[in-house]
Scaffold this motif. Structure first.
Motif, short mmCIF file in Angstrom:
data_model
loop_
_atom_site.label_atom_id
_atom_site.label_comp_id
_atom_site.label_asym_id
_atom_site.label_seq_id
_atom_site.Cartn_x
_atom_site.Cartn_y
_atom_site.Cartn_z
N LEU A 16 0.83 -1.21 0.00
CA LEU A 16 0.00 0.00 0.00
C LEU A 16 0.86 1.26 0.00
CD1 LEU A 16 -2.84 -0.97 2.50
CD2 LEU A 16 -3.10 -0.50 0.05
N THR A 17 1.94 1.24 0.74
CA THR A 17 2.84 2.39 0.80
C THR A 17 3.60 2.56 -0.52
OG1 THR A 17 3.08 2.18 3.19
CG2 THR A 17 4.79 3.42 2.04
N ALA A 18 4.12 1.47 -1.05
CA ALA A 18 4.92 1.53 -2.27
C ALA A 18 4.09 1.90 -3.50
CB ALA A 18 5.63 0.20 -2.50
N TYR A 19 2.81 1.51 -3.50
CA TYR A 19 1.96 1.73 -4.68
C TYR A 19 0.71 2.53 -4.34
CZ TYR A 19 4.85 -1.30 -7.49
OH TYR A 19 5.90 -1.83 -8.20
N GLN A 20 0.86 3.53 -3.50
CA GLN A 20 -0.28 4.35 -3.07
C GLN A 20 -1.03 4.89 -4.29
OE1 GLN A 20 0.77 7.56 -0.47
NE2 GLN A 20 -1.34 7.88 0.16
N SER A 21 -2.33 4.66 -4.30
CA SER A 21 -3.22 5.09 -5.39
C SER A 21 -2.90 4.44 -6.73
CB SER A 21 -3.22 6.62 -5.54
OG SER A 21 -3.66 7.22 -4.35
N HIS A 22 -2.13 3.36 -6.71
CA HIS A 22 -1.80 2.63 -7.93
C HIS A 22 -2.10 1.13 -7.80
CE1 HIS A 22 0.14 6.34 -9.12
NE2 HIS A 22 0.23 5.83 -10.35
N ILE A 23 -3.05 0.80 -6.92
CA ILE A 23 -3.50 -0.58 -6.78
C ILE A 23 -5.00 -0.58 -7.06
CG2 ILE A 23 -3.66 -2.61 -5.30
CD1 ILE A 23 -1.47 -1.36 -3.52
N ILE A 24 -5.41 -1.37 -8.04
CA ILE A 24 -6.78 -1.39 -8.50
C ILE A 24 -7.35 -2.80 -8.28
CG2 ILE A 24 -8.29 -0.88 -10.48
CD1 ILE A 24 -6.29 1.40 -9.67
N ASN A 25 -8.61 -2.86 -7.91
CA ASN A 25 -9.28 -4.15 -7.71
C ASN A 25 -10.62 -4.14 -8.43
OD1 ASN A 25 -9.61 -6.77 -6.54
ND2 ASN A 25 -11.00 -5.90 -5.03
N ILE A 26 -11.06 -5.34 -8.77
CA ILE A 26 -12.40 -5.51 -9.32
C ILE A 26 -13.15 -6.44 -8.38
CG2 ILE A 26 -11.78 -7.44 -10.85
CD1 ILE A 26 -13.74 -5.88 -12.89
N HIS A 27 -14.41 -6.11 -8.13
CA HIS A 27 -15.19 -6.88 -7.15
C HIS A 27 -16.59 -7.16 -7.74
CE1 HIS A 27 -16.24 -8.35 -3.19
NE2 HIS A 27 -17.39 -7.71 -3.31
N PRO A 28 -17.09 -8.39 -7.55
CA PRO A 28 -18.37 -8.76 -8.16
C PRO A 28 -19.60 -8.37 -7.34
CG PRO A 28 -17.40 -10.68 -7.14
CD PRO A 28 -16.41 -9.56 -6.97
N SER A 29 -19.72 -7.09 -7.02
CA SER A 29 -20.93 -6.55 -6.42
C SER A 29 -20.91 -5.04 -6.63
CB SER A 29 -21.02 -6.87 -4.92
OG SER A 29 -20.19 -6.02 -4.16
N LEU A 30 -22.02 -4.42 -6.30
CA LEU A 30 -22.08 -2.96 -6.31
C LEU A 30 -21.68 -2.51 -4.91
CD1 LEU A 30 -25.39 -2.30 -8.28
CD2 LEU A 30 -23.04 -2.04 -9.11
N LEU A 31 -20.39 -2.32 -4.70
CA LEU A 31 -19.92 -1.90 -3.39
C LEU A 31 -20.57 -0.57 -3.02
CD1 LEU A 31 -16.14 -2.80 -3.71
CD2 LEU A 31 -17.85 -3.99 -2.33
N PRO A 32 -20.88 -0.34 -1.77
CA PRO A 32 -20.39 -1.06 -0.59
C PRO A 32 -21.17 -2.33 -0.23
CG PRO A 32 -21.67 0.82 0.11
CD PRO A 32 -21.60 0.89 -1.39
N ALA A 33 -22.14 -2.71 -1.04
CA ALA A 33 -22.89 -3.94 -0.76
C ALA A 33 -22.02 -5.16 -1.03
CB ALA A 33 -24.15 -4.01 -1.62
N PHE A 34 -22.11 -6.14 -0.16
CA PHE A 34 -21.49 -7.46 -0.32
C PHE A 34 -19.98 -7.44 -0.55
CE2 PHE A 34 -25.85 -7.66 -2.25
CZ PHE A 34 -26.48 -8.11 -1.10
N PRO A 35 -19.23 -6.82 0.37
CA PRO A 35 -17.76 -6.87 0.26
C PRO A 35 -17.25 -8.26 0.65
CG PRO A 35 -18.39 -5.85 2.32
CD PRO A 35 -19.68 -6.11 1.56
N GLY A 36 -15.99 -8.50 0.38
CA GLY A 36 -15.34 -9.74 0.81
C GLY A 36 -15.63 -10.92 -0.10
N LYS A 37 -15.43 -12.10 0.46
CA LYS A 37 -15.57 -13.35 -0.31
C LYS A 37 -17.02 -13.65 -0.64
CE LYS A 37 -11.45 -15.62 1.47
NZ LYS A 37 -10.91 -16.76 2.20
N ASP A 38 -17.20 -14.36 -1.74
CA ASP A 38 -18.50 -14.87 -2.19
C ASP A 38 -19.56 -13.78 -2.28
OD1 ASP A 38 -20.29 -16.73 -3.18
OD2 ASP A 38 -20.91 -17.42 -1.19
#
Length: 190
Positions: free
Chosen positions: A101-123
């Motif tokens: 997080l420190t080395a790549y601040q604002s340069h780490i991107i994720n994709i998540h299979p929900s409309l966050l903030p609903a259903f974060p995490g696994k499954d």
């Protein structure tokens, strides 16, 4: 701008998002080049997919390290070695810690299979089905220290298919591949 963004793709599973990203890079649909693939699951199918395209692979088992920081420091050395500019999480099932997080601040991107903030995490798809929602979706977001809590960059709604997790997942994966590519292109062309 002719220079392509140098990306590290992080994955823990089958690698379908890695494959979509790699194909988009190869076809010129994504203004980037994959310089390394990082996995925490050396037996995951993403490793085979990466081998098929001669991608450099780092497959470290976190348990082999004394701490999460030591694990991430080993990854960071590999990332520095190839000049990775962005970390693109594509089904990476670990929380990113302070070293990356420190080395790549604002340069780490994720994709998540929900409309966050609903259903974060696994499954997330299973969570959506269990809650009986009619619409779920896909979110692309910046990664921070929380679980799926970073700044949302893009979202797209997806109808739940007859309460069927498998059919809904198929639709979500198709949406993920396009939304991720489009969102990454916006970031990389800034």
């Amino acid at each position: 701008m002719n220079r392509k963004a140098k990306i590290a793709v992080f994955a823990s599973g089958s690698g379908s998002n890695f494959e979509a990203i790699e194909e988009a890079c190869r076809n010129g649909d994504l203004h980037a080049e994959i310089v390394i693939v990082v996995t925490d699951q050396p037996a995951a199918f993403v490793v085979e997919r990466a081998r098929q395209v001669d991608a450099r692979i780092v497959a470290f088992q976190p348990k082999a390290f004394q701490s999460k920081n030591a694990y991430e420091e080993a990854i960071l050395r590999e990332l520095n070695d190839v000049g990775a500019e962005w970390l693109v999480l594509a089904g990476y099932m670990r929380l990113i810690g302070p070293v990356l997080l420190t080395a790549y601040q604002s340069h780490i991107i994720n994709i998540h299979p929900s409309l966050l903030p609903a259903f974060p995490g696994k499954d997330a798809i299973g969570q959506a089905i269990a809650h009986g929602v009619k619409v779920t979706g896909v979110t692309v977001h910046l990664v921070d220290a929380g679980m799926d809590t970073g700044l949302i960059l893009a979202q797209q709604a997806v109808d739940v298919v007859d309460g069927d997790a498998e059919k809904t997942a198929e639709v979500i994966h198709a949406v993920e591949h396009e939304l991720y590519k489009d969102t990454l292109n916006v970031l990389f062309r800034r």
